[in-house]
Design a protein around this motif. Structure first.
Motif, PDB file in Angstrom:
ATOM      1  N   UNK A  66      51.142  39.912  39.973  1.00 14.61           N
ATOM      2  CA  UNK A  66      51.567  40.263  41.328  1.00 14.61           C
ATOM      3  C   UNK A  66      50.704  41.382  41.911  1.00 14.61           C
ATOM      4  N   UNK A  67      50.011  42.124  41.040  1.00 14.08           N
ATOM      5  CA  UNK A  67      49.143  43.216  41.498  1.00 14.08           C
ATOM      6  C   UNK A  67      47.689  42.791  41.613  1.00 14.08           C
ATOM      7  N   UNK A  68      47.294  41.811  40.811  1.00 11.33           N
ATOM      8  CA  UNK A  68      45.886  41.425  40.735  1.00 11.33           C
ATOM      9  C   UNK A  68      45.491  40.527  41.901  1.00 11.33           C
ATOM     10  N   UNK A  69      44.283  40.737  42.388  1.00  7.03           N
ATOM     11  CA  UNK A  69      43.734  39.878  43.442  1.00  7.03           C
ATOM     12  C   UNK A  69      42.890  38.795  42.791  1.00  7.03           C
ATOM     13  N   UNK A  70      43.328  37.526  42.817  1.00  9.47           N
ATOM     14  CA  UNK A  70      42.615  36.471  42.094  1.00  9.47           C
ATOM     15  C   UNK A  70      41.226  36.189  42.622  1.00  9.47           C
ATOM     16  N   UNK A  71      40.921  36.624  43.850  1.00 15.02           N
ATOM     17  CA  UNK A  71      39.591  36.377  44.398  1.00 15.02           C
ATOM     18  C   UNK A  71      38.679  37.602  44.306  1.00 15.02           C
ATOM     19  N   UNK A  72      39.152  38.658  43.624  1.00 18.43           N
ATOM     20  CA  UNK A  72      38.315  39.844  43.447  1.00 18.43           C
ATOM     21  C   UNK A  72      37.272  39.589  42.366  1.00 18.43           C
ATOM     22  N   UNK A  73      36.188  40.344  42.412  1.00 20.09           N
ATOM     23  CA  UNK A  73      35.153  40.213  41.382  1.00 20.09           C
ATOM     24  C   UNK A  73      35.733  40.562  40.026  1.00 20.09           C
ATOM     25  N   UNK A  74      36.556  41.599  39.988  1.00 21.03           N
ATOM     26  CA  UNK A  74      37.282  41.973  38.783  1.00 21.03           C
ATOM     27  C   UNK A  74      38.766  41.767  39.054  1.00 21.03           C
ATOM     28  N   UNK A  75      39.346  40.779  38.398  1.00 23.59           N
ATOM     29  CA  UNK A  75      40.754  40.463  38.607  1.00 23.59           C
ATOM     30  C   UNK A  75      41.628  41.634  38.178  1.00 23.59           C
ATOM     31  N   UNK A  76      41.302  42.212  37.029  1.00 21.36           N
ATOM     32  CA  UNK A  76      42.025  43.349  36.475  1.00 21.36           C
ATOM     33  C   UNK A  76      41.149  44.590  36.595  1.00 21.36           C
ATOM     34  N   UNK A  77      41.753  45.723  36.954  1.00 20.69           N
ATOM     35  CA  UNK A  77      41.012  46.980  36.948  1.00 20.69           C
ATOM     36  C   UNK A  77      41.865  48.072  36.315  1.00 20.69           C
TER      37      UNK A  77
END
Length: 527
Positions: free
Chosen positions: A467-478
């Motif tokens: 729910x926090x992660x952006x699936x289209x980000x370069x890094x899904x998890x930070x």
């Protein structure tokens, strides 16, 4: 053409990549304008800050009969000339009105003075429409481009963040931010095609209310179809000015189907509010253990090794690496994180330091073969592009510290949508290193690591992270996301639900967490 103003500066020779030059096709521009018109917009003034060949300007003139003035800014002189000719032709054919005042400027956005445009508004609705470059400031710097903002710490980052990833920013974000701040007291709307990461950053900044937007909407499109690029991008539409909105509704641009909502819930930023439920409030806090990123060296051909059939280390150039065993450690990369327990590796990595400030010149005496190997490849190592290596010990690495040498590690890849936590155990009595696409927690005790792994792979925790992660980000998890996992709250619920509370492994783990907490940390069961 009436009142056509073209500043004919000397034409700049800039590549397509340097321009961030992916022209919007007319069909997508018309679809965008149709959506905006159906929202009830009646703009009097149109501003296209990086207009290219002008498809957005053409589409807007074909869609909105309320437009009185058009301002187009474009650095490429030939594009300005093409657009001027197209508008004249369409006016002659009667496809757009003849009484619209067209102002075209052959100019660099970053040098342009918007004062005259602002002064001309006089309360009229301004629509800022366009497709700013999908390129970052660091990329343009690498290209030695002049088409870039004056050097500044745009995001006000501090320390190492200012010279690594968090100090980098999209040119499109810079352009949007500048226009929002400049026109926020006017009757203005913003409608831009940008990467999804830019939209996320704009929403994140709403809490500061330094560039307020309201009624924020995101319309996702297929960037592979529209631009033949593999990057997640959308139309962002918002009204400029207060009150600031803290959430953004995401829709499909072709069907207008609602996909999800993201933004702020109280003081928590959530990537998918639809999937974020009340039970997550207990998980959403602050981790009692510190997450770290893996080793960063930026020279895999020299620093990463494999073992050949003869048991010798081979680098990425196919050369034998004759170096001391004490300088080589097993390495796990993102693609290796598959099983619950990882006890085998494909790769090895040369470790030149135990912490980032340690001098590496001592290797000449303590590990002469390794030092000779590094010197033999000094040309590549000395030319690593990132500025983080400047004014640091020669052959230095990053993402290295006491945590790197702990026996057991709980690890997760930052790259994959399918989130998986694994435990890495020592190999031949050596601690395993992670590459810089991974995050880790280090442990000296196997049981502490094992219980942490169980807690993190719980379906509620994984759903919370999703729910926090952006699936289209370069890094899904930070790291920011991982540091929101409140292990105390998770273990509390485990203890309460345990049938054997007195001798529970969970109670032992709770005491371990308590020993790791800050002195001011309240007892889990205190009022």
């Amino acid at each position: 053409m009436n009142n056509n103003h073209i500043d004919r500066h000397a034409n700049c020779t800039i590549s397509k990549e340097e321009y961030g030059d992916w022209q919007t096709n007319l069909d997508l521009a018309l679809l965008t304008c149709k959506i905006l018109k159906e929202k009830g917009l009646s703009p009097k003034v149109l501003l296209e800050p990086t207009c290219g060949v002008g498809n957005f300007i053409i589409a807007a003139l074909m869609t909105f009969d309320t437009i009185e003035d058009v301002y187009g800014i474009e650095i490429n002189k030939s594009y300005v000339e093409q657009l001027e000719a197209r508008i004249e032709s369409l006016q002659t054919e009667g496809k757009i009105k003849n009484n619209v005042r067209i102002h075209l400027y052959n100019s660099n956005f970053f040098d342009f003075d918007f004062k005259d445009i602002k002064n001309s508004l006089d309360g009229r609705m301004l629509m800022i429409l366009g497709n700013p470059p999908w390129v970052t400031n660091s990329k343009l710097s690498c290209l030695e481009s002049n088409n870039i903002p004056a050097k500044s710490n745009f995001k006000k980052e501090k320390g190492l963040n200012a010279i690594t990833g968090k100090g980098n920013f999209d040119i499109a974000e810079y352009i949007c931010t500048k226009l929002i701040k400049y026109f926020y007291q006017e009757n203005a709307v913003l409608a831009m095609l940008v990467k999804n990461s830019v939209i996320k950053n704009l929403i994140y900044e709403q809490k500061k209310e330094t560039m307020p937007l309201n009624n924020i909407n995101q319309y996702c499109f297929d960037s592979k179809k529209e631009f033949n690029v593999s990057v997640a991008a959308s139309l962002v539409y918002a009204t400029i000015g207060k009150p600031a909105s803290y959430v953004c509704s995401v829709k499909d641009i072709y069907t207008l189907k609602h996909l999800h909502t993201f933004g702020w819930i109280g003081d928590k930023f959530v990537a998918n509010i639809d999937n974020y439920n009340n039970s997550f409030n207990e998980i959403d806090g602050c981790s009692q253990l510190t997450w770290w990123s893996g080793v960063k060296h930026d020279c895999s051909k020299i620093m990463e090794l494999t073992i050949n059939d003869e048991g010798k280390y081979i680098n990425g150039q196919g050369e034998i690496a004759d170096i001391e065993e004490k300088c080589v450690y097993p390495l796990v990369k993102s693609s290796d994180i598959k099983d619950n327990i990882i006890s085998k590796v494909r790769k090895y990595v040369i470790i030149t330091q135990h912490h980032t400030s340690e001098e590496t010149s001592g290797l000449k005496n303590t590990a002469p073969k390794t030092y000779k190997y590094l010197m033999d490849h000094a040309n590549m190592l000395d030319n690593r592009g990132s500025s983080i290596y400047k004014n640091r010990p020669r052959f230095c690495i990053f993402g290295i510290g006491k945590y790197s040498f702990e026996k057991y590690k709980i690890v997760v890849s930052s790259l994959y949508k399918q989130i998986k936590f694994s435990m890495v155990v020592p190999i031949k009595e050596k601690p395993v290193m992670l590459d810089d696409t991974c995050y880790l927690l280090g442990f000296d005790n196997y049981d502490d690591a094992k219980t942490t792994l169980e807690l993190l792979n719980d379906h509620n925790v994984l759903n919370f992270i999703n729910s926090l992660a952006s699936p289209d980000a370069k890094r899904i998890i930070n790291k920011d996301i991982l540091m929101r996992i409140d292990l105390f709250s998770i273990i509390k619920n485990k203890i309460i639900s345990s049938e054997r509370e007195s001798d529970s492994e969970y109670l032992r783990y709770y005491n371990f967490l308590k020993s790791k907490s800050l002195p001011e940390q309240k007892d889990l069961f205190s009022a």
